[in-house]
Design a protein around this motif. Structure first.
Motif, short mmCIF file in Angstrom:
data_model
loop_
_atom_site.label_atom_id
_atom_site.label_comp_id
_atom_site.label_asym_id
_atom_site.label_seq_id
_atom_site.Cartn_x
_atom_site.Cartn_y
_atom_site.Cartn_z
N GLN A 197 0.87 -1.19 0.00
CA GLN A 197 0.00 0.00 0.00
C GLN A 197 0.89 1.23 0.00
O GLN A 197 2.10 1.14 0.23
CB GLN A 197 -0.90 0.00 1.23
CG GLN A 197 -0.14 0.01 2.55
CD GLN A 197 -1.01 -0.36 3.74
OE1 GLN A 197 -2.05 -0.99 3.63
NE2 GLN A 197 -0.57 0.03 4.94
N PRO A 249 -4.32 5.21 -4.88
CA PRO A 249 -5.34 4.39 -4.22
C PRO A 249 -5.01 4.24 -2.74
O PRO A 249 -3.84 4.13 -2.36
CB PRO A 249 -5.23 3.04 -4.95
CG PRO A 249 -3.84 3.02 -5.52
CD PRO A 249 -3.51 4.45 -5.83
N GLY A 251 -6.16 1.83 -0.65
CA GLY A 251 -6.29 0.49 -0.11
C GLY A 251 -5.00 -0.31 -0.12
O GLY A 251 -3.89 0.24 -0.24
N GLY A 253 -3.09 -4.16 -1.47
CA GLY A 253 -3.18 -5.21 -2.46
C GLY A 253 -1.82 -5.54 -3.02
O GLY A 253 -0.79 -5.34 -2.38
N THR A 273 -0.92 2.63 -14.26
CA THR A 273 -1.62 2.44 -12.99
C THR A 273 -2.28 1.07 -12.88
O THR A 273 -2.68 0.66 -11.79
CB THR A 273 -2.69 3.53 -12.79
OG1 THR A 273 -3.61 3.51 -13.90
CG2 THR A 273 -2.04 4.91 -12.71
N LYS A 274 -2.38 0.33 -13.99
CA LYS A 274 -2.92 -1.03 -13.92
C LYS A 274 -2.00 -1.96 -13.14
O LYS A 274 -2.41 -3.04 -12.71
CB LYS A 274 -3.17 -1.57 -15.32
CG LYS A 274 -4.29 -0.87 -16.07
CD LYS A 274 -4.48 -1.45 -17.46
CE LYS A 274 -5.58 -0.72 -18.21
NZ LYS A 274 -5.74 -1.25 -19.61
N ASN A 277 -2.75 -2.69 -7.85
CA ASN A 277 -4.04 -3.31 -7.56
C ASN A 277 -4.33 -3.21 -6.06
O ASN A 277 -4.29 -4.20 -5.33
CB ASN A 277 -4.04 -4.77 -8.02
CG ASN A 277 -5.36 -5.46 -7.80
OD1 ASN A 277 -6.42 -4.84 -7.85
ND2 ASN A 277 -5.31 -6.76 -7.51
N PHE A 278 -4.60 -2.00 -5.60
CA PHE A 278 -4.82 -1.75 -4.18
C PHE A 278 -6.32 -1.57 -3.90
O PHE A 278 -6.79 -0.47 -3.62
CB PHE A 278 -4.07 -0.49 -3.73
CG PHE A 278 -2.57 -0.64 -3.71
CD1 PHE A 278 -1.98 -1.86 -3.94
CD2 PHE A 278 -1.76 0.46 -3.47
CE1 PHE A 278 -0.59 -2.00 -3.92
CE2 PHE A 278 -0.38 0.33 -3.45
CZ PHE A 278 0.21 -0.90 -3.67
N LYS A 279 -7.06 -2.66 -3.96
CA LYS A 279 -8.50 -2.60 -3.76
C LYS A 279 -8.94 -3.22 -2.45
O LYS A 279 -10.12 -3.18 -2.11
CB LYS A 279 -9.22 -3.29 -4.93
CG LYS A 279 -8.95 -2.63 -6.28
CD LYS A 279 -9.65 -3.37 -7.41
CE LYS A 279 -9.35 -2.72 -8.76
NZ LYS A 279 -10.01 -3.45 -9.88
N GLY A 280 -7.99 -3.79 -1.70
CA GLY A 280 -8.32 -4.43 -0.45
C GLY A 280 -8.30 -3.46 0.73
O GLY A 280 -7.99 -2.27 0.59
N THR A 281 -8.64 -3.98 1.91
CA THR A 281 -8.64 -3.17 3.12
C THR A 281 -7.22 -2.84 3.53
O THR A 281 -6.34 -3.70 3.55
CB THR A 281 -9.34 -3.93 4.27
OG1 THR A 281 -10.67 -4.24 3.86
CG2 THR A 281 -9.38 -3.09 5.54
N ARG A 282 -7.01 -1.61 3.87
CA ARG A 282 -5.69 -1.13 4.24
C ARG A 282 -5.17 -1.84 5.49
O ARG A 282 -5.92 -2.11 6.43
CB ARG A 282 -5.74 0.38 4.47
CG ARG A 282 -4.39 1.00 4.70
CD ARG A 282 -4.48 2.51 4.78
NE ARG A 282 -3.15 3.05 4.97
CZ ARG A 282 -2.28 3.26 4.00
NH1 ARG A 282 -2.63 2.99 2.76
NH2 ARG A 282 -1.08 3.73 4.25
#
Length: 463
Positions: A197, A249, A251, A253, A273-274, A277-282
């Motif tokens: 992150q 982002p 989050g 990931g 930026t692809k 992949n930081f879409k999870g909970t921090r």
């Protein structure tokens, strides 16, 4: 022949042509496969062996046909790589990576990510340049120069697979953490790290973008990556990055990047930026401590005398929350002349530090707040005091609404050398409008390169 008869013959011929064409199978008229001729013969040595020739200082001029293969891992399509091509020896599990300097932009058009390339290094220089082994042209100014665009095809070419350029899917090397990526063996190769992150200082109190802008123009910018173990590394983004205005982002990931180094500083590079992949909970690398015996009270005195001085408990106060928001420093229990108190400073630190000591209060029953304070080696104001009624213990303190009440207290600004003595900071009258359960927040804000003042707190009293 009459005009009418001539036109009739032409029309008949056209119809016959259409009829014949309609009877032919479509695939007989498709474009035939392109005959692919590779410009250079097979490789004469492995990339690892070629790279190993690089001297520790200076450069080696390649005077014979030394041919190597590689697969492109970088891309300048988004502007984050500038006149360089990074490549590795295999699409997955690479054993070596290198960088070739080229005086040409938009290289992705001819050599996209995954392109199989072949290089004949005869006439080029090989050397260690600012921490990275590079291949480039003879240059009067630099050890490793950029190959002129007009000469590029002399040295590098795509490898054909019988029907055009061979482009394969790359499988990044999967590493356990960011520290593992800081290894010479991965320089100019593609790797992937999980549970990563951006540093909290990059997204709070202001959510930054990938690059900074000065006068409307992008500038080369460093952002900090961290992982679940607290390891960090620099993510370097070019001022020409066309996705640079995108917000980072917030989050957690996985992130894919090309490993790079500038002298002794590790700098990781994304293609676009692809790769992020930081879409999870921090994940909080420095989680809050304490908070296991929260009691909201309208009358109490905390003098810290009941806490043991064992090393394992110096930062743990079950009735309170000790939370480093920025950096990794906690308020710690200290003893001087038989008196116990808590202390925090940024001396000898490396980054910004913001740490909260959260004291639960029943504001409906409470009327006043008092505490003793002392400073050491003052070089700037480091202490602020707030109250909040919507902080969730051990939760995300950035979501709490804080009311600054620092001005109600007298915080010393001396001595600038050594320490003063603990003394009353004054009394704050809690407004009657503030009711319900909440917290008094003591915020330490310092920086290892700026304000490093040490703060001591004792005798926190609510009545």
């Amino acid at each position: 022949m009459t005009i009418k008869k001539y036109l009739s013959l032409v029309a008949g011929a056209a119809l016959a042509t259409i009829s014949i064409t309609s009877c032919v199978q479509k695939d007989e008229w498709d474009t035939p496969p392109i005959k692919c001729e590779n410009k250079f013969p097979s490789p004469t040595m492995s990339l690892a062996d070629f790279k190993a020739q690089a001297p520790a200082t200076g450069y080696l001029l390649i005077t014979t046909d030394q041919i190597i293969d590689g697969y492109v891992v970088s891309s300048d399509e988004s502007g984050n790589f500038y006149k360089t091509i990074s490549f590795q020896d295999k699409p997955e599990n690479p054993t070596a990576g290198m960088q070739i300097e080229v005086d040409r932009a938009s290289n992705y058009a001819d050599f996209p990510v995954g392109a199989h390339i072949r290089i004949n290094a005869k006439g080029l220089r090989l050397g260690l340049d600012r921490g990275t082994v590079k291949l480039g042209s003879v240059d009067p100014t630099y050890n490793i120069g950029r190959i002129p665009a007009s000469l590029l095809s002399r040295y590098i070419s795509g490898v054909c697979n019988g029907n055009g350029l061979e482009v394969v899917s790359l499988k990044p090397v999967e590493l356990p953490n960011l520290t593992a990526a800081k290894s010479d063996q991965y320089i100019n190769t593609l790797v992937k790290v999980p549970n990563a992150q951006f540093s909290i200082s990059d997204i709070y109190p202001m959510n930054k973008t990938y690059i900074d802008y000065v006068g409307g123009a992008g500038v080369d910018t460093d952002r900090t990556l961290e992982d679940a173990s607290g390891n960090t590394v620099t993510l370097r983004n070019s001022g020409f990055f066309n996705e640079g205005s995108t917000l980072l982002p917030t989050g957690n990931g996985d992130i894919t990047f090309v490993v790079s180094r500038y002298n002794t500083t590790w700098q990781m590079l994304i293609r676009n930026t692809k790769d992020v992949n930081f879409k999870g909970t921090r994940v909080d690398a420095t989680p809050p401590k304490g908070g296991t015996s929260i009691t909201y009270s309208g009358s109490f005195l905390e003098n810290f005398e009941s806490y043991p001085t064992s090393p394992s408990n110096l930062e743990v106060f079950p009735k309170y929350v000790n939370d480093p928001l920025l950096g990794n420093r906690y308020w710690q229990l200290k003893t001087f002349s038989g008196n116990k108190y808590i202390q925090l400073g940024a001396n000898s630190g490396t980054g910004p530090y913001v740490t909260y000591f959260a004291v639960p209060v029943d504001f409906t029953a409470a009327n006043t707040l008092k505490f003793d304070v002392n400073v050491g080696f003052w070089n700037g104001n480091a202490l602020k005091v707030y109250y909040t009624t919507n902080y969730t213990p051990l939760g995300d303190i950035t979501q709490a609404t804080k009311t600054d009440i620092t001005s109600a207290f007298t915080i010393p600004q001396t001595p600038t050398t050594n320490y003063g003595v603990l003394a009353s900071a004054g009394t704050y009258n809690i407004p009657a409008s503030v009711t319900g359960n909440g917290f008094i927040l003591f915020e330490y804000a310092g920086n290892g390169s700026g304000v490093t003042t040490t703060i001591q707190l004792d005798n926190i009293q609510v009545q």
